[in-house]
Design a protein around this motif. Structure first.
Motif, short mmCIF file in Angstrom:
data_model
loop_
_atom_site.label_atom_id
_atom_site.label_comp_id
_atom_site.label_asym_id
_atom_site.label_seq_id
_atom_site.Cartn_x
_atom_site.Cartn_y
_atom_site.Cartn_z
N GLY A 145 -0.89 6.89 2.14
CA GLY A 145 -1.39 7.37 3.41
C GLY A 145 -0.66 8.62 3.86
N THR A 151 -1.26 1.10 5.70
CA THR A 151 -0.77 2.46 5.59
C THR A 151 -1.62 3.35 6.51
OG1 THR A 151 -0.18 4.25 4.05
CG2 THR A 151 -2.21 3.04 3.57
N GLN A 152 -0.94 4.23 7.24
CA GLN A 152 -1.63 5.06 8.23
C GLN A 152 -2.29 6.26 7.55
OE1 GLN A 152 -1.90 4.72 11.78
NE2 GLN A 152 -3.35 6.41 11.51
N TYR A 160 -5.72 -1.18 5.23
CA TYR A 160 -5.12 -2.38 4.67
C TYR A 160 -5.85 -2.74 3.37
CZ TYR A 160 -3.34 -3.11 9.44
OH TYR A 160 -2.73 -2.97 10.65
N GLU A 214 0.83 -1.20 0.00
CA GLU A 214 0.00 0.00 0.00
C GLU A 214 0.87 1.25 0.00
OE1 GLU A 214 -2.30 -2.82 2.96
OE2 GLU A 214 -0.23 -2.20 2.64
N SER A 215 0.31 2.32 -0.51
CA SER A 215 0.96 3.62 -0.46
C SER A 215 -0.09 4.71 -0.51
CB SER A 215 1.94 3.79 -1.63
OG SER A 215 1.26 3.70 -2.86
N VAL A 253 -5.42 2.69 10.37
CA VAL A 253 -4.50 2.03 9.44
C VAL A 253 -5.36 1.37 8.37
CG1 VAL A 253 -2.72 0.28 9.15
CG2 VAL A 253 -2.78 1.66 11.24
N GLN A 257 0.63 -4.59 4.24
CA GLN A 257 1.17 -4.27 5.56
C GLN A 257 0.45 -3.11 6.22
OE1 GLN A 257 2.45 -3.21 2.78
NE2 GLN A 257 2.86 -1.03 3.13
N LEU A 284 -5.28 6.30 -1.88
CA LEU A 284 -4.46 5.15 -1.55
C LEU A 284 -4.31 4.24 -2.76
CD1 LEU A 284 -5.95 4.16 1.93
CD2 LEU A 284 -4.18 5.86 1.42
N TRP A 301 -10.44 -2.87 0.53
CA TRP A 301 -9.79 -2.02 1.51
C TRP A 301 -10.50 -2.19 2.85
CZ3 TRP A 301 -5.31 0.51 0.86
CH2 TRP A 301 -4.88 0.75 -0.44
N ARG A 359 -10.01 -1.08 7.25
CA ARG A 359 -9.31 -0.17 8.14
C ARG A 359 -9.48 -0.59 9.58
NH1 ARG A 359 -12.98 5.33 7.29
NH2 ARG A 359 -14.86 4.64 8.44
N CYS A 406 -2.67 0.26 -3.92
CA CYS A 406 -2.19 -1.04 -3.45
C CYS A 406 -1.84 -1.86 -4.67
CB CYS A 406 -3.25 -1.74 -2.62
SG CYS A 406 -2.85 -3.43 -2.15
#
Length: 115
Positions: free
Chosen positions: A9, A109-110, A94, A6-7, A92, A107, A20, A36, A38, A22
């Motif tokens: 955040g 992303t916040q 996911y 993921e990216s 977070v 993994q 976001l 997705w 959370r 993924c």
């Protein structure tokens, strides 16, 4: 073996937007549904949105009308466009992917939304 990354955040003010991404990597796999989820501190992991391989979507009631899930099958990537964010969206996030052998998770992303 499939891996998800993921990216996108980060920290945003209430009312703002984030996107976001993924991306799945590996070889010899076919992805069916992607989703997705959370998880806020002290809470369970909840579904945010899911999309089938053919593009059929489903959303949690708390995000419907604000979030949009999409995917690019050629890139094995799923996206989550989040608009009108509120502090309650802080968590977070996911992504997951359904493959032949089961479900794979990223993994996380916040996402933090300040008031």
């Amino acid at each position: 073996q499939v891996q998800l990354a993921e990216s996108g955040g980060g920290l945003v003010q209430a009312g703002g937007s984030l996107r976001l991404s993924c991306a799945a990597s590996g070889s010899g796999f076919r992805i069916n549904a992607m989703g997705w989820y959370r998880q806020a501190p002290g809470k369970q992991r909840d579904l945010v949105a899911i999309i089938s391989r053919g593009g059929i979507t489903n959303y949690a009631s708390t995000v419907k009308g604000r979030f949009t899930i999409s995917r690019d099958n050629a890139k094995n990537t799923v996206y989550l466009q989040m608009n009108s964010l509120t502090p309650e969206d802080t968590a977070v996030y996911y992504c997951n992917a359904e493959v032949l052998t089961g479900v794979v998770w990223g993994q996380g992303t916040q996402v933090t939304v300040s008031s």
